[in-house]
Design an enzyme around this catalytic site. Structure first.
Site, PDB file in Angstrom:
ATOM      1  N   TRP A 102       1.201 -42.020  -4.804  1.00 41.05           N
ATOM      2  CA  TRP A 102       2.575 -42.323  -5.224  1.00 41.05           C
ATOM      3  C   TRP A 102       2.627 -43.609  -6.025  1.00 41.05           C
ATOM      4  CZ3 TRP A 102       5.031 -38.169  -5.350  1.00 41.05           C
ATOM      5  CH2 TRP A 102       4.903 -37.206  -4.355  1.00 41.05           C
ATOM      6  N   ASP A 169       8.618 -49.536  -3.441  1.00 38.31           N
ATOM      7  CA  ASP A 169       8.875 -48.163  -3.027  1.00 38.31           C
ATOM      8  C   ASP A 169       8.708 -48.116  -1.506  1.00 38.31           C
ATOM      9  OD1 ASP A 169       8.832 -45.498  -2.359  1.00 38.31           O
ATOM     10  OD2 ASP A 169       7.249 -44.931  -3.763  1.00 38.31           O
ATOM     11  N   LYS A 193      12.667 -39.018   4.566  1.00 38.59           N
ATOM     12  CA  LYS A 193      11.774 -39.375   5.673  1.00 38.59           C
ATOM     13  C   LYS A 193      12.549 -40.160   6.733  1.00 38.59           C
ATOM     14  CE  LYS A 193       8.378 -39.561   2.054  1.00 38.59           C
ATOM     15  NZ  LYS A 193       7.861 -38.206   2.109  1.00 38.59           N
TER      16      LYS A 193
HETATM   17  C1  PLP Z   1       5.751 -43.402  -0.844  1.00 38.39           C
HETATM   18  C2  PLP Z   1       6.363 -42.276  -1.619  1.00 38.39           C
HETATM   19  N1  PLP Z   1       6.879 -42.506  -2.824  1.00 38.39           N
HETATM   20  C3  PLP Z   1       7.427 -41.521  -3.552  1.00 38.39           C
HETATM   21  C4  PLP Z   1       7.472 -40.227  -3.102  1.00 38.39           C
HETATM   22  C5  PLP Z   1       8.087 -39.163  -3.953  1.00 38.39           C
HETATM   23  O1  PLP Z   1       9.346 -38.896  -3.477  1.00 38.39           O
HETATM   24  P1  PLP Z   1      10.288 -37.771  -4.099  1.00 38.39           P
HETATM   25  O2  PLP Z   1       9.700 -36.462  -3.726  1.00 38.39           O
HETATM   26  O3  PLP Z   1      11.618 -38.059  -3.476  1.00 38.39           O
HETATM   27  O4  PLP Z   1      10.319 -37.959  -5.579  1.00 38.39           O
HETATM   28  C6  PLP Z   1       6.959 -39.935  -1.838  1.00 38.39           C
HETATM   29  C7  PLP Z   1       7.013 -38.566  -1.307  1.00 38.39           C
HETATM   30  O5  PLP Z   1       6.455 -38.223  -0.286  1.00 38.39           O
HETATM   31  C8  PLP Z   1       6.378 -40.977  -1.085  1.00 38.39           C
HETATM   32  O6  PLP Z   1       5.853 -40.746   0.126  1.00 38.39           O
END
Ligand code: PLP
Length: 357
Positions: A102, A169, A193
């Protein structure tokens, strides 16, 4: 009987949140209308989103400190690029710490708009640790971190101290532990989450960091526009925001972040102790960087995988498989996960050892 749900996301929500959200879909506050068939501009929903935004700032201890809370759409992935639109100047440079998929995605998206520098990475050891003593160039427009790496099960225990604006994030650990949230200039998190149903993401931004760049920003990408319109620039994800509101109230009633942190530490300690004790399993993450939210572990003998999969599935457990890029197992033990479910998993691991060890 409801399963013990260790899914990484969308993931477990508190039973009372599910209960109240289901009721609201059928008949919202006794109005004879469903929550998802009333106007987002109705006084009832405006109250929900405004209270949710206020609760966010209250729980993070950011009230009256110059921050705004927004519920936006596009998931955390949208914020990867929206952050760059708002904070990365046309001739500027942003710094990224690459702690996994991510974090890397966030960096790659920002690169569409300008220069990005990977200033630290843990890729050399398959993201099994958090880089320490990071040296931060002073000419960055912002530094981006991922506080908890959902896939790999690592978590920053402390954050770099810097004059550069800090963007984080927190998709998989927001509201889970006591932090000085004012050290961050912008925090974002997909809801699915620790906050609510998928379909919305939370952005908490210190307003003074906005409006400082010369790039033209499309309205939908512009945090200032969303702040001016009180998170109603366009139709919000009404149902998802309502589940966030319910979860935030649930968390406040529980005693807020300090109370949930105590529970989270107890759950994680119980599970990691078993991973370390059990002769059949081992953790994949450097001990001091282990996540309180996602415990990642593998079987020492891969031949036992099919047997273990059948074993836990027969014990009413769901969502334990590791991410497809890592394999093994991942127990996501977010805020809403009760201690009883973690205890159940530990018992199942012990029984498995007794049979196959
Ligand atoms: C740390 C982190 N950032 C970003 C995301 C991406 O999130 P989204 O699916 O809401 O775009 C996730 C998804 O699991 C994540 O765990």
């Amino acid at each position: 009987m409801k399963k013990h749900n260790f899914s990484a996301g969308p993931s477990i929500l508190a039973p009372e949140v599910l209960e109240k959200a289901s009721q609201a879909v059928l008949n919202f506050e006794g109005k004879g209308l469903s929550l998802i068939e009333i106007s987002h501009r109705s006084p009832e929903f405006v109250t929900v989103i405004n209270e949710a935004r206020a609760l966010v700032l209250e729980l993070l201890d950011l009230k009256d400190k110059g921050y705004a809370a927004l519920f936006l759409q596009g998931g955390a992935s949208m914020e990867f690029i929206r952050v760059a639109f708002n904070l990365l100047n046309t001739n500027g440079k942003a710094g990224y710490v690459n702690t996994g998929t991510w974090a890397n995605n966030a960096q790659n998206e920002a690169a569409f708009l300008g220069e990005v520098a990977e200033i630290a990475s843990s890729k050399d050891k398959n993201y099994s640790y958090i880089p320490k003593n990071i040296s931060i160039p002073s000419d960055l427009d912002y530094l981006h971190l991922t506080s908890n790496n959902t896939i790999y099960g690592t978590q920053f225990q402390s954050f770099p101290v810097t004059d550069v604006p800090l963007v984080c994030d927190m998709s998989s650990d927001i509201f889970s532990r006591v932090l000085d949230f004012s050290q961050f200039d912008l925090i974002y998190a997909g809801a699915q989450k620790n906050i609510g149903a998928s379909g919305t993401s939370l952005v908490v931004v210190k307003e003074e960091v906005l409006g400082k760049i010369d790039r033209a920003i499309p309205n939908i990408m512009n945090y200032q526009k969303h702040i001016e319109r009180e998170s109603m620039y366009h139709t919000p994800a009404v149902f998802a925001v309502y589940t966030c509101y319910l979860t935030l109230k649930w968390l406040k009633d529980l005693g807020g972040i300090p109370a949930i942190e105590r529970r989270n530490i107890a759950k994680a300690n119980l599970l990691y102790s078993e991973i370390d004790r059990n002769s059949l399993f081992e953790g994949t993450v450097q001990t001091e960087d282990r996540s309180l939210m996602n415990a990642v572990f593998v079987l020492n003998d891969k031949h036992l995988e099919t047997a273990f999969d059948e074993f836990w599935q027969a014990e009413n457990i769901s969502g334990l498989k590791g991410h497809r890029t890592v394999g093994g197992y991942r127990a996501s033990i977010y805020n809403a996960m009760p201690m009883e479910s973690v205890q159940h998993l530990v018992t199942v691991m012990q029984h498995f050892e007794a049979k196959f060890g």
